[in-house]
Structures are given as structure tokens and as C-alpha cells.
Design an enzyme around this catalytic site. Sequence first.
Site, short mmCIF file in Angstrom:
data_model
loop_
_atom_site.label_atom_id
_atom_site.label_comp_id
_atom_site.label_asym_id
_atom_site.label_seq_id
_atom_site.Cartn_x
_atom_site.Cartn_y
_atom_site.Cartn_z
N LYS A 52 0.85 -1.20 0.00
CA LYS A 52 0.00 0.00 0.00
C LYS A 52 0.89 1.25 0.00
CE LYS A 52 -3.99 1.98 2.49
NZ LYS A 52 -4.89 1.88 3.67
N SER A 130 -9.93 2.09 2.45
CA SER A 130 -8.99 2.80 1.63
C SER A 130 -7.98 1.90 0.92
CB SER A 130 -8.22 3.83 2.48
OG SER A 130 -7.44 3.18 3.47
N SER A 154 -10.43 -0.14 6.75
CA SER A 154 -9.80 -0.09 5.43
C SER A 154 -9.08 -1.34 4.96
CB SER A 154 -8.81 1.07 5.37
OG SER A 154 -9.52 2.25 5.11
#
Length: 454
Positions: A52, A130, A154
Site C-alpha cells: 500500500k 482505503s 480499510s
Amino acid sequence: TEACLTAIDGADALNSVVHKTPEKALEMADAADARLKSGDAPALCGIPLGIKDLFCTRHVDSQAGSRILQGFRPEYESTVTRQLWDSGAVMLGKLNMDEFAMGSSNETSTYGNAVNPWKVDDRKLTPGGSSGGSSAAVAADLCLAATGTDTGGSIRQPAAFTGTVGLKPTYGRVSRWGIVAFASSLDQAGPMTKSVRDAAILLQAMAGHDPLDSTSADIPVPDFEAALTGDIKGKTIGLPREYRMEGMSDEIDRLWAEGRKMLEDAGARIVDVSLPHTKYALPAYYVIAPAEASSNLARYDGVRFGHRAKLDQGDGITEMYEKTRAEGFGDEVKRRVMVGTYVLSAGFYDAYYNRARKVRALIKRDFDEVFAQGVDAILTPATPTSAFGLGEMADSDPVAMYLNDVFTVTVNLAGLPGIAVPTGLDSKGLPLGLQLIGRPFEEGDLLNTAAELE
Ligand code: GLN
């Protein structure tokens, strides 16, 4: 690694990998080959991963999905990624995400949204957020697993939207050092994988005490894979009545009942439990998270990191801050900074921030009481719906988007471990996930129970 790099090149339409690092990947894969040949292969030797964009990776763009960090290449490596590379893993690139991890659909990203590889009648769906680049990459087989972070859901919500497994560990289990901070008392990194076993293996490499993170827990890391015994006989699973929300779809309700039956058939005892303060969790979260974010994001001033606005003749330092932040942050980030500074301001601090902290303590106490009754894990839906269409929610009231987190934020407020496991498909053929919430630092036990839902 080569197969993943080829898959990544063919998957630009998913907009999942936002910084590709193929040379680095091949170099790391060669090193892994050499270690394999020498007979000294660590646990993740040669396993290609996606990271990420919120994790700082040395000399590789780390933008947190934001324009304000454009061009930021850290000099340091986050503890989590360093531990993964020490375990032999290979980095394929950085993955798309909502800006500063604020969002539930990946639509606040400066790179544009990532796309869910699952679709209905060619309608493009969100991979969740997210960590939407992570969930899309794992679901589309662009990597064997990915890292995610979870402040209010998330990791778990995008996992549920893509038919993958997402684990948010206990707060303090995994170091936050080198991960761009959103809401520091809630943020926790964790694995996003294709199976519960993979989650156990990845968590092993990510977890552990880190003196660089003062909130990291100095307690031993057990063998998570060894905890997967396949035996959950005699375990007690709680079903919280407050999670049966008004307006919840029949499909989610049916899935929940199926999950209950799967655990029952495996020998678990099911009990009804109550978490009475659940209804206050979302409002408390959306006070605390923006408050912490407004403070954490104060450091993006155009001086130290990334983007700086072009200035006009006569502009001073104040104009530089203002212009940089005005053009560097997107709308959702600005909204959070405004809400956060408001609830922390002198006249409103007690009414909002302190009140939210008290609610948080009550939510934590609800869980403590349920666990004190001998409950080993709590079973809930992971999300109120399956993946929704891109644009469908982003264009409406922001609060509609916040409602996505209704089943997940309580877990962050209480600092507990939670896992989303793909358990079925809805009538449109889209994946649905269930969530299991565990006792603090008992991720092994949680993973073992979660394996029964796969
Ligand atoms: N959707 C939540 C938010 O926007 C959670 C985000 C997260 O867990 N990082 O704050």
C-alpha cells in the site's frame, strides 16, 4: 515474480499498482533464488507482494495517495516492509489507496480510483477503500498478497468487496513506524491475502515489538500458522444483537446465519451478546479520526515533504502554507482537517472530542464485558452491502460513505483484532464477507476460527 510483473502490465485498467518497481522486484527475486539455493530460505523467500502506498519504502515513491506527497521518496523503510524484505519477500510496487487512507471506495486517491476485478454487467465497481489497490491486486492475482492499513475498516471492507481475506491485528501488534499517519490511536497495518493461512504467514513476518513505535506492544509473537489446528470445538462465538441494523439487506442477514451455522457445525457454541454502545461508534469515530488527522497532517507545509505550490512575487511563508495545502490536499482530506480542527478548538473540545473519547471507552468496555462472559470471538457482517458502483456513493452526501464503516469502526475504537473472510456471493454474484472480532493479541485463535468460514 515474473508472472506477477506480466499480470501487472496487463492490468492497467484496474489502476491498482500506482508505482511499479520491476527492476527492484527482479533484483529481490534473484537474491531470493540465491538464498533458496544456499539452503537458507526464510519464510517468505521469493514471495512477490504489493505494498500500500501509505508505507514508506526507501527510495521508492511513497505518496499516500496524495498530491501533496508527489515526488516524496523516503530515505527510510517502514518497519513492516523492512521485516517483510528480511523474510525474503519481493516488492512488486506500490498500490493505490484513498488519499491519506480517508475513504471507503478508493475514489479520493490522487491517482484516480482503483477498479474491482469483480463486475456485474460491465458496471465498474469499487474495490473498497482505503486499501482498494491492495484488495484489487490480490483479487486479480497481480501479487500473492499485499499490505493494507485499517483505521476504521480499510483492510476488512475492501477484502469483503473483493472476496479476499483481510486481517486488522490488535492495536500495537504491528509497528506503525514509517507508515504515513492518519489517526495514530486507531491505525494498524495488516495482511490482505487469498486465504486465512496466508494471512497467518504474512502476519508472522509483519508483527513484533518495535522500539521505534512507542505504542507497539512488547509481548511475544506466537506461531500463527501453528494456531491453525482446524479444531474450534468448545469455542464460544457471540452474535451481537446491535449489529442487526435497520435496513440491513436480507442477503447480509442470510450470510450471517450461514456463518453461524458453519461455526456451529464445526463444534462452536453460539450465544447472543449485547454491545449496547454500538450505535455511537460511527459518530465517535468521525470525531476522533479527523481530530487526530488534523494534527498529523499539519506537517505537510510545503517545506519538508513532496509538493510545494508555485508562489507569486511578494508571497510569504503563510501564503506558501496556504497555497500548498489548498492545492495539495483533496476535498475529503480538507473536510477532515476542518472537522478535526473544529472539534479540537477551545470552545468545542469538551462537547465533541472529550465526549467522543468517553464514548470510545464505553465501546471498549462493551467488548471487555462480552469477552469476560467467556466469549472467544464475535461474528458480524463485514459490510452492509456488496461492492457498490464507482461514482454511486462518491457523488452523494459524504455521510452516506461513512455508513459503510458501521460494522468495522468499533473494532478500531476498542483496539481489537478483526478479520474479514469471504463467505458467499450475493444474488448478483458478488462476494460478501463476514467479520470475526477476537480478544486482544489472540490473532492465532481468531485466524483458526476464521478458517472455518472460508
Ligand atoms: N472509511 C474510513 C474512513 O474514511 C476508514 C478508513 C481507514 O480505515 N483507513 O475514515
